[in-house]
Motif scaffolding. Sequence first.
Motif, PDB file in Angstrom:
ATOM      1  N   PHE A  39       0.830  -1.198   0.000  1.00 14.64           N
ATOM      2  CA  PHE A  39       0.000   0.000   0.000  1.00 14.64           C
ATOM      3  C   PHE A  39       0.872   1.259   0.000  1.00 14.64           C
ATOM      4  N   TYR A  40       1.987   1.217   0.723  1.00 21.73           N
ATOM      5  CA  TYR A  40       2.896   2.362   0.727  1.00 21.73           C
ATOM      6  C   TYR A  40       3.542   2.549  -0.642  1.00 21.73           C
ATOM      7  N   SER A  41       3.989   1.458  -1.255  1.00 21.18           N
ATOM      8  CA  SER A  41       4.639   1.605  -2.562  1.00 21.18           C
ATOM      9  C   SER A  41       3.629   2.024  -3.632  1.00 21.18           C
ATOM     10  N   ASN A  42       2.393   1.547  -3.542  1.00 23.43           N
ATOM     11  CA  ASN A  42       1.374   1.986  -4.501  1.00 23.43           C
ATOM     12  C   ASN A  42       1.045   3.463  -4.319  1.00 23.43           C
ATOM     13  N   ARG A  43       0.940   3.889  -3.065  1.00 22.81           N
ATOM     14  CA  ARG A  43       0.663   5.307  -2.831  1.00 22.81           C
ATOM     15  C   ARG A  43       1.828   6.168  -3.300  1.00 22.81           C
ATOM     16  N   ALA A  44       3.045   5.651  -3.123  1.00 24.26           N
ATOM     17  CA  ALA A  44       4.229   6.374  -3.589  1.00 24.26           C
ATOM     18  C   ALA A  44       4.170   6.627  -5.095  1.00 24.26           C
ATOM     19  N   LEU A  45       3.697   5.646  -5.849  1.00 23.20           N
ATOM     20  CA  LEU A  45       3.573   5.819  -7.306  1.00 23.20           C
ATOM     21  C   LEU A  45       2.624   6.970  -7.629  1.00 23.20           C
ATOM     22  N   SER A  46       1.541   7.059  -6.888  1.00 25.16           N
ATOM     23  CA  SER A  46       0.582   8.148  -7.120  1.00 25.16           C
ATOM     24  C   SER A  46       1.189   9.497  -6.758  1.00 25.16           C
ATOM     25  N   PRO A  54       8.752  14.464  -2.225  1.00 30.90           N
ATOM     26  CA  PRO A  54       9.042  14.164  -0.806  1.00 30.90           C
ATOM     27  C   PRO A  54       8.090  13.117  -0.216  1.00 30.90           C
ATOM     28  N   GLN A  55       6.803  13.225  -0.538  1.00 24.34           N
ATOM     29  CA  GLN A  55       5.832  12.251  -0.045  1.00 24.34           C
ATOM     30  C   GLN A  55       6.103  10.874  -0.648  1.00 24.34           C
ATOM     31  N   CYS A  56       6.466  10.857  -1.920  1.00 24.60           N
ATOM     32  CA  CYS A  56       6.812   9.605  -2.594  1.00 24.60           C
ATOM     33  C   CYS A  56       7.991   8.941  -1.886  1.00 24.60           C
ATOM     34  N   ILE A  57       9.022   9.717  -1.600  1.00 26.06           N
ATOM     35  CA  ILE A  57      10.221   9.189  -0.935  1.00 26.06           C
ATOM     36  C   ILE A  57       9.871   8.656   0.451  1.00 26.06           C
ATOM     37  N   ASN A  58       9.049   9.391   1.188  1.00 22.97           N
ATOM     38  CA  ASN A  58       8.649   8.936   2.528  1.00 22.97           C
ATOM     39  C   ASN A  58       7.930   7.591   2.465  1.00 22.97           C
ATOM     40  N   ASP A  59       7.013   7.458   1.505  1.00 21.02           N
ATOM     41  CA  ASP A  59       6.295   6.190   1.387  1.00 21.02           C
ATOM     42  C   ASP A  59       7.210   5.060   0.928  1.00 21.02           C
ATOM     43  N   CYS A  60       8.144   5.363   0.061  1.00 22.00           N
ATOM     44  CA  CYS A  60       9.114   4.339  -0.363  1.00 22.00           C
ATOM     45  C   CYS A  60       9.956   3.881   0.823  1.00 22.00           C
ATOM     46  N   ASP A  61      10.375   4.832   1.636  1.00 19.63           N
ATOM     47  CA  ASP A  61      11.151   4.475   2.831  1.00 19.63           C
ATOM     48  C   ASP A  61      10.346   3.559   3.749  1.00 19.63           C
ATOM     49  N   LYS A  62       9.078   3.864   3.944  1.00 19.68           N
ATOM     50  CA  LYS A  62       8.229   3.037   4.803  1.00 19.68           C
ATOM     51  C   LYS A  62       8.031   1.652   4.188  1.00 19.68           C
ATOM     52  N   ALA A  63       7.836   1.603   2.880  1.00 21.35           N
ATOM     53  CA  ALA A  63       7.663   0.315   2.191  1.00 21.35           C
ATOM     54  C   ALA A  63       8.898  -0.563   2.361  1.00 21.35           C
ATOM     55  N   VAL A  64      10.065   0.035   2.230  1.00 17.70           N
ATOM     56  CA  VAL A  64      11.320  -0.717   2.370  1.00 17.70           C
ATOM     57  C   VAL A  64      11.552  -1.116   3.825  1.00 17.70           C
ATOM     58  N   GLN A  65      11.159  -0.266   4.746  1.00 19.02           N
ATOM     59  CA  GLN A  65      11.269  -0.606   6.171  1.00 19.02           C
ATOM     60  C   GLN A  65      10.444  -1.857   6.475  1.00 19.02           C
ATOM     61  N   LEU A  66       9.248  -1.907   5.902  1.00 16.21           N
ATOM     62  CA  LEU A  66       8.364  -3.058   6.138  1.00 16.21           C
ATOM     63  C   LEU A  66       8.785  -4.288   5.347  1.00 16.21           C
ATOM     64  N   ASN A  67       9.346  -4.070   4.161  1.00 18.14           N
ATOM     65  CA  ASN A  67       9.756  -5.173   3.299  1.00 18.14           C
ATOM     66  C   ASN A  67      11.055  -4.782   2.592  1.00 18.14           C
ATOM     67  N   TYR A  74      12.413   0.853  -3.984  1.00 15.01           N
ATOM     68  CA  TYR A  74      13.761   1.404  -4.190  1.00 15.01           C
ATOM     69  C   TYR A  74      13.849   2.149  -5.518  1.00 15.01           C
ATOM     70  N   LYS A  75      13.303   1.549  -6.568  1.00  8.83           N
ATOM     71  CA  LYS A  75      13.389   2.168  -7.901  1.00  8.83           C
ATOM     72  C   LYS A  75      12.600   3.465  -7.975  1.00  8.83           C
ATOM     73  N   LYS A  76      11.413   3.473  -7.394  1.00  8.16           N
ATOM     74  CA  LYS A  76      10.603   4.694  -7.438  1.00  8.16           C
ATOM     75  C   LYS A  76      11.248   5.786  -6.593  1.00  8.16           C
ATOM     76  N   LYS A  77      11.841   5.403  -5.464  1.00  7.55           N
ATOM     77  CA  LYS A  77      12.551   6.398  -4.650  1.00  7.55           C
ATOM     78  C   LYS A  77      13.719   6.978  -5.438  1.00  7.55           C
ATOM     79  N   ALA A  78      14.440   6.132  -6.160  1.00  8.20           N
ATOM     80  CA  ALA A  78      15.566   6.612  -6.967  1.00  8.20           C
ATOM     81  C   ALA A  78      15.089   7.620  -8.012  1.00  8.20           C
ATOM     82  N   GLN A  79      13.970   7.333  -8.652  1.00  5.76           N
ATOM     83  CA  GLN A  79      13.429   8.266  -9.643  1.00  5.76           C
ATOM     84  C   GLN A  79      13.052   9.597  -8.992  1.00  5.76           C
ATOM     85  N   ALA A  80      12.396   9.528  -7.843  1.00  2.75           N
ATOM     86  CA  ALA A  80      11.988  10.755  -7.153  1.00  2.75           C
ATOM     87  C   ALA A  80      13.215  11.571  -6.735  1.00  2.75           C
TER      88      ALA A  80
END
Length: 109
Positions: A39-46, A54-67, A74-80
């Motif tokens: 859910f975090y990585s999907n929201r990050a895409l949006s 910044p919101q995308c990066i925060n959600d990517c960080d949370k997604a990676v923390q959980l998994n 990681y890839k979407k955070k890199a793009q952001a």
Amino acid sequence: KLKLKIKIGGNQAYKNKEYQRAINCYTKAIHLHPNDSNFYSNRALSYFNLGQYPQCINDCDKAVQLNPSNVKAYKKKAQALAYQLKFTDAVHCMKAAAACEKDNLALKN
């Protein structure tokens, strides 16, 4: 059942390029299931598609923390990060993504 309904709603909104509506759906899903990294990585895409990096990066960080093997996050955070001209950080994220992909491939073989 509610989790699936909300996820489908978010995915449909995303496909329709209704990114704010998708964010709202995924936010509801996160409130119900805060430990689901998808859910975090999907929201990050949006967030990414709305230019809210910044919101995308925060959600990517949370997604990676959980998994930690969430390559998509990681890839979407890199793009952001790249869009914010933070190229060194973006390269580190892509290296982390590559390492995850390598680990995931090793597990499959």
